[in-house]
Design an enzyme around this catalytic site. Structure first.
Site, mmCIF file in Angstrom:
data_model
loop_
_atom_site.group_PDB
_atom_site.id
_atom_site.type_symbol
_atom_site.label_atom_id
_atom_site.label_comp_id
_atom_site.label_asym_id
_atom_site.label_seq_id
_atom_site.Cartn_x
_atom_site.Cartn_y
_atom_site.Cartn_z
ATOM 1 N N LYS A 151 0.836 -1.199 0.000
ATOM 2 C CA LYS A 151 0.000 0.000 0.000
ATOM 3 C C LYS A 151 0.872 1.250 0.000
ATOM 4 C CE LYS A 151 -3.969 -1.739 2.649
ATOM 5 N NZ LYS A 151 -5.023 -1.512 1.642
ATOM 6 N N ARG A 177 -10.371 -11.589 1.633
ATOM 7 C CA ARG A 177 -11.318 -12.551 1.065
ATOM 8 C C ARG A 177 -10.785 -13.984 1.093
ATOM 9 N NH1 ARG A 177 -11.932 -9.146 -4.280
ATOM 10 N NH2 ARG A 177 -11.512 -7.513 -2.755
HETATM 11 N N1 BES Z 1 -8.232 -3.763 4.248
HETATM 12 C C1 BES Z 1 -8.387 -3.327 2.913
HETATM 13 C C2 BES Z 1 -9.702 -2.583 2.686
HETATM 14 C C3 BES Z 1 -9.888 -1.277 3.397
HETATM 15 C C4 BES Z 1 -9.605 -0.090 2.763
HETATM 16 C C5 BES Z 1 -10.418 -1.230 4.666
HETATM 17 C C6 BES Z 1 -9.834 1.112 3.404
HETATM 18 C C7 BES Z 1 -10.621 -0.038 5.314
HETATM 19 C C8 BES Z 1 -10.338 1.138 4.685
HETATM 20 C C9 BES Z 1 -8.353 -4.493 1.956
HETATM 21 O O1 BES Z 1 -7.566 -5.559 2.329
HETATM 22 C C10 BES Z 1 -7.820 -3.983 0.652
HETATM 23 O O2 BES Z 1 -6.714 -3.528 0.651
HETATM 24 N N2 BES Z 1 -8.623 -4.048 -0.391
HETATM 25 C C11 BES Z 1 -8.264 -3.577 -1.676
HETATM 26 C C12 BES Z 1 -8.776 -4.552 -2.700
HETATM 27 C C13 BES Z 1 -8.273 -4.290 -4.094
HETATM 28 C C14 BES Z 1 -6.792 -4.570 -4.162
HETATM 29 C C15 BES Z 1 -9.030 -5.174 -5.030
HETATM 30 C C16 BES Z 1 -8.878 -2.212 -1.884
HETATM 31 O O3 BES Z 1 -10.016 -2.004 -1.477
HETATM 32 O O4 BES Z 1 -8.205 -1.331 -2.417
HETATM 33 ZN ZN ZN Z 2 -5.520 -5.334 1.761
#
Ligand code: BES
Ligand code: ZN
Ligand code: ZN
Length: 514
Positions: A294, A368
């Site tokens: 990230k 997931r």
């Molecule tokens: N934990 C994150 C989702 C999240 C984002 C929770 C902001 C709380 C606040 C999750 O694991 C994630 O990173 N999801 C990605 C998925 C994408 C790579 C398909 C996302 O939402 O960007």
């Molecule tokens: Zn994530």
């Protein structure tokens, strides 16, 4: 926060809170000329009972004080130093707009005002049953809940400043009509205290920094929950997860020195069990994104990526103190999503508990995989209802903002119930569709499916469609994406900034109602 109940004639405190509906001639529980005189003074400061507004009346600065003094409680008139008292009126808004959740907010607003004047102990005037719509015990319980939840602080790692306002430490429910001080009233208050403490426990878990709460530590905390009530806890470590074929939990955890684990909690009712419910919560103790790392800005918020599992643990803390006629299984898979040498890579294929394989596109869509293993495992427990709770997609925050959780699933009745129960609880839900037409987004050439859809398109829905593949045939299922409301940057009425504990209270109320 300490909670007491007392008859008005025995109350000796100095700061009293009273509710008032907008447009009423008197505050609740202070009828007649006395109430009218307070309302008149408050009206002079433009307070007429508006929702979320308060008015502070002081004996020292107003000439009605001396009369009122003796009326508010005989004990107060006894000595000179007990003469000074304060009344905080807090608005509930218009009667026709009344919802129980307003009691939580109004109480929180009043306590904030009490905190500002340095009160350590506050009395709260409980109205008479005729003055409120609905059950008086529900009203009082909501007030207690608003008080406890709004005075929550996460101060474990900070030194409070000397001049900082301290939350009120003691709340006494003051009953003018002692008939209302019943066994049922005490029971309702005790129950809501236990539930509020469970919410604070969940908040503590999610507010905790990431390094002190690796998967094994979370499992240890979960194990402690078996001490109370009718709860057992089983922890499945790496070797067992390998034996079971939980590829999702294992591969997501492989990038960290901290091994993943799966916690299985079980609540067995004292009497006959009417239903079996499985509740699953995503437990990523820190989500760095893994190899698909990230951006660093805001990454600290990803300590909250275990809020789903935190809510499951909180639910079992609550279940340790209540009797519900339902068997409840809690599944909390814990892993740290890190880009270590053993980490999963984009292009990898993960085989989940039910044998289905998924092509990894972004290692940041890690949640997931854990849920997939648990949904398949949970289905083998033959539940009448299976719910999963996860901070799953950033797309959900884009779609619904930070106060609404998304609901997706196959059980329309439970979805409708969650929306209506949630509204009473002040936790907000909205349904998103789960259309087969978007299943094509998950097509893969190397595995049974890809684990993410098209970039920027229906991210919350395609995550739901992925999860659906792991739900057993005929199992009623609801997925709750709490990416928005699990954590708040600003103070809410009765949730200070940080972890909120959403959706624990709604799930608890749902289980209570089954
Ligand atoms: N934990 C994150 C989702 C999240 C984002 C929770 C902001 C709380 C606040 C999750 O694991 C994630 O990173 N999801 C990605 C998925 C994408 C790579 C398909 C996302 O939402 O960007
Ligand atoms: Zn994530
Ligand atoms: Zn995540």
């Amino acid at each position: 926060m300490q909670i007491d109940l007392i008859a008005k004639k025995n109350w000796t405190g100095r700061v009293l809170v009273g509710f008032m509906f907008e447009g009423d001639k008197t505050p609740l529980a202070i009828p007649g000329d006395e109430g009218k005189s307070y309302a008149a003074v408050a009206a002079g400061e433009k307070f007429t009972g508006q929702f979320k507004k308060t008015s502070l009346l002081r004996s020292a600065s107003a000439d009605y004080a001396d009369d009122a003094d003796s009326r508010l409680g005989p004990a107060r008139a006894q000595t000179a130093e007990t003469k000074e008292w304060k009344l905080i009126l807090t608005g509930l808004g218009k009667r026709k707009e009344f919802e129980l959740d307003r009691v939580r907010s109004a109480t929180a607003k009043a306590l904030k005002r009490a905190e500002e004047i340095g009160a350590e102990s506050v009395g709260l005037l409980v109205p008479d049953s005729k003055e409120v719509r609905g059950d008086l015990a529900d009203f009082a319980a909501a007030a207690v809940e608003g008080a406890i939840l709004s005075s929550y602080r996460f101060d474990k790692y900070r030194t409070p400043k000397a001049d900082e306002d301290r939350p009120v430490g003691e709340l006494t429910l003051v009953f003018a009509n002692t008939k209302n001080l019943s066994v049922a009233m005490r029971k309702a208050v005790d129950e809501v205290v236990a539930r509020s403490e469970a919410v604070c426990f969940t908040r503590d878990l999610a507010n905790e920094p990431p390094s002190p709460k690796p998967p094994e530590k979370m499992a240890e905390i979960a194990t402690g929950l078996a001490k109370k009530g009718r709860i057992t806890v089983e922890v499945m470590h790496k070797a067992e997860l390998e034996k079971l074929g939980m590829g999702g939990i294992l591969r997501v955890g492989a990038g960290s020195h901290q091994p993943p684990c799966l916690v299985h909690l079980t609540y067995t009712p004292a009497g006959k069990s009417k239903q079996t419910v499985v509740v699953i919560g995503k437990g990523i103790t820190f989500d760095s994104g893994g190899i698909s790392i990230k951006p660093s800005a805001g990454m600290e918020a990803m300590k909250d990526d275990m809020a789903g599992a935190g809510a499951v643990l909180g639910l079992f803390k609550w279940l340790g103190s209540v009797d519900v006629p339902v068997t409840v299984h809690g599944l909390a898979p814990f892993a740290e999503n890190m880009p270590g040498g053993g980490a999963q890579k984009p292009g990898d294929v993960i085989r989940h508990y039910n044998g289905k394989t998924a092509e990894v596109i972004s290692t940041d869509a890690e949640g997931r995989h854990l849920l997939a293993d648990c949904l398949a495992y949970g289905s083998t427990l033959k539940p009448d209802l299976m719910i999963d709770i996860a901070t799953l997609t950033g797309a959900c925050v884009v779609a619904l903002g930070d106060e609404y959780s998304a609901l997706l699933g196959t059980d329309q009745r439970t979805i409708a119930r969650l929306i209506s129960v949630g509204r009473q609880q002040g936790e907000f839900f909205w349904e998103l569709p789960l259309p087969d037409r978007y299943k094509s987004h998950l097509k893969s050439k190397v595995a049974d499916m890809k684990h993410v859809g098209k970039p920027g398109i229906a991210g919350t829905i395609t995550a739901g469609l992925f999860l659906k593949e792991f739900v057993g045939e005929g199992v009623p299922w609801v997925h709750i994406d709490i990416a928005g409301p699990s954590f708040t940057k600003e103070d809410w009425d009765y949730a200070p900034s940080g972890a909120t504990g959403v959706p624990l209270r709604t799930i608890a109320a749902l289980l209570r109602g089954l």
